[in-house]
Design an enzyme around this catalytic site. Structure first.
Site, PDB file in Angstrom:
ATOM      1  CE  LYS A 100      -3.818  -2.344   2.389  1.00 44.98           C
ATOM      2  NZ  LYS A 100      -4.879  -2.211   3.414  1.00 44.98           N
TER       3      LYS A 100
ATOM      4  NE  ARG B 240      -6.662 -13.783   5.107  1.00 47.34           N
ATOM      5  CZ  ARG B 240      -7.175 -12.569   5.024  1.00 47.34           C
ATOM      6  NH1 ARG B 240      -6.939 -11.799   3.978  1.00 47.34           N
ATOM      7  NH2 ARG B 240      -7.935 -12.094   5.993  1.00 47.34           N
TER       8      ARG B 240
ATOM      9  CG  PHE C   7     -13.414   0.740   6.673  1.00 50.91           C
ATOM     10  CD1 PHE C   7     -12.923   0.229   5.477  1.00 50.91           C
ATOM     11  CD2 PHE C   7     -14.100  -0.117   7.523  1.00 50.91           C
ATOM     12  CE1 PHE C   7     -13.102  -1.110   5.132  1.00 50.91           C
ATOM     13  CE2 PHE C   7     -14.287  -1.452   7.193  1.00 50.91           C
ATOM     14  CZ  PHE C   7     -13.781  -1.941   5.987  1.00 50.91           C
TER      15      PHE C   7
ATOM     16  CB  THR D 114      -7.121  -6.277   9.352  1.00 48.45           C
ATOM     17  OG1 THR D 114      -7.486  -7.420   8.589  1.00 48.45           O
ATOM     18  CG2 THR D 114      -7.419  -5.021   8.565  1.00 48.45           C
TER      19      THR D 114
ATOM     20  CG  HIS E  46      -5.325  -6.115  -0.128  1.00 51.47           C
ATOM     21  ND1 HIS E  46      -6.498  -6.140   0.579  1.00 51.47           N
ATOM     22  CD2 HIS E  46      -5.506  -6.925  -1.203  1.00 51.47           C
ATOM     23  CE1 HIS E  46      -7.361  -6.929  -0.058  1.00 51.47           C
ATOM     24  NE2 HIS E  46      -6.786  -7.415  -1.146  1.00 51.47           N
TER      25      HIS E  46
ATOM     26  CG  ASN F  95      -3.490  -2.651   6.760  1.00 49.94           C
ATOM     27  OD1 ASN F  95      -3.364  -2.190   5.629  1.00 49.94           O
ATOM     28  ND2 ASN F  95      -4.449  -3.493   7.089  1.00 49.94           N
TER      29      ASN F  95
ATOM     30  NE  ARG G 182      -2.149  -6.044   7.072  1.00 50.73           N
ATOM     31  CZ  ARG G 182      -3.165  -6.745   6.602  1.00 50.73           C
ATOM     32  NH1 ARG G 182      -3.605  -7.801   7.273  1.00 50.73           N
ATOM     33  NH2 ARG G 182      -3.733  -6.413   5.461  1.00 50.73           N
TER      34      ARG G 182
ATOM     35  CD  GLU H  75      -8.670  -8.800  -3.635  1.00 48.81           C
ATOM     36  OE1 GLU H  75      -7.529  -9.239  -3.346  1.00 48.81           O
ATOM     37  OE2 GLU H  75      -9.494  -8.430  -2.771  1.00 48.81           O
TER      38      GLU H  75
ATOM     39  CE1 TYR I  30      -9.383  -2.980   0.104  1.00 46.89           C
ATOM     40  CE2 TYR I  30      -8.652  -0.793  -0.512  1.00 46.89           C
ATOM     41  CZ  TYR I  30      -8.394  -2.018   0.060  1.00 46.89           C
ATOM     42  OH  TYR I  30      -7.151  -2.282   0.595  1.00 46.89           O
TER      43      TYR I  30
END
Ligand code: CMP
Length: 138
Positions: free
Chosen positions: A9, A85, A57, A91, A115, A112, A102, A126, A49
């Site tokens: 990100k 993950r 959010f 998250t 993704h 964070n 993270r 995605e 998203y």
């Protein structure tokens, strides 16, 4: 063999973490099958998203994701959705396990750093959102 989408990100790119994140994938035997830098418009972030469009959010996360460049990657390997993950951590960095990306680098639940797709169906959507077949090296 499974594929997933990873995004470094804007906060991760700004902090100079492209190499560090890619190293963590490669070190654990995850193969990077595609990789590029993009700077999303607000509309493109909203499309990405879209499943979160009713969430409180949504406006903030799409502002953030369009605030600077991201690096998008297709990761490939056995069970790679879950493995990615695990490397990312929870998250919310406050809940993330020691040694996760993270836990080590995230500022808060929005900034964070990374993704990762959460299921095979979302991974397919995605990956297709950012890459065409010719860009993914099998
Ligand atoms: P990501 O896995 O990219 O999916 C949606 C993103 O919205 C999430 O990571 C967070 O960065 C961001 N976000 C901001 N606030 C929240 C929240 N309260 N719950 C979940 N995600 C949030």
């Amino acid at each position: 063999m499974e594929r997933t989408l990873s995004i470094i990100k804007p906060d991760g790119v700004a902090k100079g973490l492209i190499g560090e994140v890619a190293r963590r994938f490669e070190k654990t035997g995850i193969r990077i099958a595609a990789m590029k830098m993009i700077h999303m418009t607000k509309k493109q972030a909203q499309g990405f998203y879209a499943v979160h469009r009713e969430r409180p959010f949504f406006d903030s996360v799409t502002d953030f994701m369009s605030s600077g460049p991201c690096v998008v990657m297709v990761l490939e390997g056995d069970n790679v959705i879950a493995r990615n993950r695990e490397l990312m951590g929870a998250t919310n960095p406050e809940d993330a396990a020691e040694g996760t990306i993270r836990k080590d680098f995230a500022t808060d639940i929005e900034k964070n750093v990374v993704h990762g797709s959460d299921a095979p169906e979302t991974a397919a959507f995605e990956i297709g959102y950012f890459f065409n077949g010719l860009e993914i090296v099998g």
